[in-house]
Design an enzyme around this catalytic site. Structure first.
Site, PDB file in Angstrom:
ATOM      1  N   HIS A  14       9.619  47.924  47.391  1.00 17.68           N
ATOM      2  CA  HIS A  14      10.663  48.507  46.552  1.00 17.68           C
ATOM      3  C   HIS A  14      11.622  47.420  46.094  1.00 17.68           C
ATOM      4  O   HIS A  14      11.590  46.290  46.574  1.00 17.68           O
ATOM      5  CB  HIS A  14      11.411  49.648  47.251  1.00 17.68           C
ATOM      6  CG  HIS A  14      12.343  49.242  48.348  1.00 17.68           C
ATOM      7  ND1 HIS A  14      13.203  50.115  48.958  1.00 17.68           N
ATOM      8  CD2 HIS A  14      12.549  48.053  48.970  1.00 17.68           C
ATOM      9  CE1 HIS A  14      13.906  49.488  49.889  1.00 17.68           C
ATOM     10  NE2 HIS A  14      13.527  48.236  49.923  1.00 17.68           N
ATOM     11  N   CYS A  33      17.781  42.434  48.327  1.00 20.75           N
ATOM     12  CA  CYS A  33      17.028  43.664  48.028  1.00 20.75           C
ATOM     13  C   CYS A  33      16.878  43.874  46.528  1.00 20.75           C
ATOM     14  O   CYS A  33      16.111  44.722  46.085  1.00 20.75           O
ATOM     15  CB  CYS A  33      17.717  44.865  48.657  1.00 20.75           C
ATOM     16  SG  CYS A  33      17.739  44.780  50.452  1.00 20.75           S
ATOM     17  N   HIS A  39      10.204  43.745  47.347  1.00 18.09           N
ATOM     18  CA  HIS A  39       9.894  43.238  48.690  1.00 18.09           C
ATOM     19  C   HIS A  39       9.356  44.420  49.486  1.00 18.09           C
ATOM     20  O   HIS A  39       9.464  45.568  49.047  1.00 18.09           O
ATOM     21  CB  HIS A  39      11.143  42.649  49.353  1.00 18.09           C
ATOM     22  CG  HIS A  39      12.222  43.667  49.541  1.00 18.09           C
ATOM     23  ND1 HIS A  39      13.120  43.981  48.548  1.00 18.09           N
ATOM     24  CD2 HIS A  39      12.522  44.460  50.590  1.00 18.09           C
ATOM     25  CE1 HIS A  39      13.934  44.929  48.981  1.00 18.09           C
ATOM     26  NE2 HIS A  39      13.598  45.246  50.209  1.00 18.09           N
ATOM     27  N   HIS A  41       8.364  46.811  53.134  1.00 15.84           N
ATOM     28  CA  HIS A  41       8.758  47.288  54.459  1.00 15.84           C
ATOM     29  C   HIS A  41       7.581  48.023  55.093  1.00 15.84           C
ATOM     30  O   HIS A  41       6.788  48.651  54.401  1.00 15.84           O
ATOM     31  CB  HIS A  41       9.920  48.282  54.376  1.00 15.84           C
ATOM     32  CG  HIS A  41      11.201  47.693  53.905  1.00 15.84           C
ATOM     33  ND1 HIS A  41      12.006  46.912  54.696  1.00 15.84           N
ATOM     34  CD2 HIS A  41      11.823  47.763  52.704  1.00 15.84           C
ATOM     35  CE1 HIS A  41      13.066  46.531  54.019  1.00 15.84           C
ATOM     36  NE2 HIS A  41      12.985  47.031  52.794  1.00 15.84           N
ATOM     37  N   ASP A  79       2.045  55.188  50.470  1.00 10.59           N
ATOM     38  CA  ASP A  79       1.489  54.086  51.265  1.00 10.59           C
ATOM     39  C   ASP A  79       0.827  53.046  50.362  1.00 10.59           C
ATOM     40  O   ASP A  79       0.004  53.389  49.501  1.00 10.59           O
ATOM     41  CB  ASP A  79       0.470  54.632  52.264  1.00 10.59           C
ATOM     42  CG  ASP A  79       0.039  53.582  53.286  1.00 10.59           C
ATOM     43  OD1 ASP A  79       0.857  52.700  53.616  1.00 10.59           O
ATOM     44  OD2 ASP A  79      -1.119  53.649  53.741  1.00 10.59           O
ATOM     45  N   HIS A  80       1.206  51.782  50.565  1.00 10.67           N
ATOM     46  CA  HIS A  80       0.699  50.670  49.754  1.00 10.67           C
ATOM     47  C   HIS A  80       1.016  50.825  48.272  1.00 10.67           C
ATOM     48  O   HIS A  80       0.239  50.430  47.411  1.00 10.67           O
ATOM     49  CB  HIS A  80      -0.805  50.453  49.994  1.00 10.67           C
ATOM     50  CG  HIS A  80      -1.103  49.868  51.346  1.00 10.67           C
ATOM     51  ND1 HIS A  80      -1.010  50.597  52.507  1.00 10.67           N
ATOM     52  CD2 HIS A  80      -1.449  48.617  51.713  1.00 10.67           C
ATOM     53  CE1 HIS A  80      -1.302  49.836  53.525  1.00 10.67           C
ATOM     54  NE2 HIS A  80      -1.560  48.613  53.085  1.00 10.67           N
ATOM     55  N   GLU A 124      13.408  51.832  58.234  1.00 14.87           N
ATOM     56  CA  GLU A 124      13.000  50.781  57.305  1.00 14.87           C
ATOM     57  C   GLU A 124      12.637  49.518  58.101  1.00 14.87           C
ATOM     58  O   GLU A 124      11.876  48.676  57.642  1.00 14.87           O
ATOM     59  CB  GLU A 124      14.142  50.495  56.335  1.00 14.87           C
ATOM     60  CG  GLU A 124      13.705  49.987  54.983  1.00 14.87           C
ATOM     61  CD  GLU A 124      14.869  49.934  54.015  1.00 14.87           C
ATOM     62  OE1 GLU A 124      14.807  50.632  52.996  1.00 14.87           O
ATOM     63  OE2 GLU A 124      15.838  49.197  54.285  1.00 14.87           O
TER      64      GLU A 124
HETATM   65 NI    NI Z   1      14.229  46.849  51.242  1.00 18.76          NI
END
Ligand code: NI
Length: 154
Positions: A14, A33, A39, A41, A79-80, A124
């Site tokens: 995100h 961020c 990036h 998580h 997911d992914h 997160e």
């Molecule tokens: Ni983040």
């Protein structure tokens, strides 16, 4: 009342930024961020339901059923994926853990029968997590098309 929790995992990318802010303000508020390419998580989500165990099964909910609902309606979609671009129900929403928990709640609440959803806890990282209990709250939806234009122009 008994509280029953299913824990799930997903990995996603995100970027946190607000398209109505200047680049300077986005950098100041979201810092790393706001990295333009995003990036990632490894998220952990805990979905808790509450109820009285059924006298014939001893279950508040069949955990396989709860797992499948979360898998089909949330995990499968995130997911992914890149949460800013790939997920239709997150379009235009700043994908903080807070906003994700609210969006996930609204989806699961409509899928879990009996009004028994109690909370969504979204990690997160090991250190940072949010918890949401369904109190009404609205999230602004930003015009991501306009964002693209202003991003390109700057
Ligand atoms: Ni983040």
């Amino acid at each position: 009342m008994v509280y029953v929790t299913r824990k799930m995992h997903f990995s996603a990318a995100h970027r946190l930024f607000n398209p109505t802010f200047s680049h300077e303000k986005n950098d100041k508020i979201f810092d790393k961020c706001n990295n333009p390419m995003g990036h990632g998580h490894n998220y952990t989500m805990e979905v808790t339901v509450k109820g009285i165990p059924d006298p014939e099964t001893g279950y508040v909910i069949d955990l396989k059923v709860l797992r499948d609902l979360i898998e089909d309606h949330i995990i499968e979609h995130v997911d992914h994926k890149h949460l800013n671009h790939d997920v239709s129900f997150l379009k235009g929403i700043i994908p903080t853990a807070e906003n994700l928990a609210i969006c996930f709640w609204s989806i699961l609440e409509s899928k879990i029968t009996g009004g028994i959803l109690h909370s969504i806890k979204l990690f997160e990282s090991d250190a940072n997590f949010v918890e949401y209990f369904g109190e009404p709250v609205s999230i602004p939806v930003y015009n991501t098309d306009a964002t693209t234009v202003s991003e390109v122009a700057s």
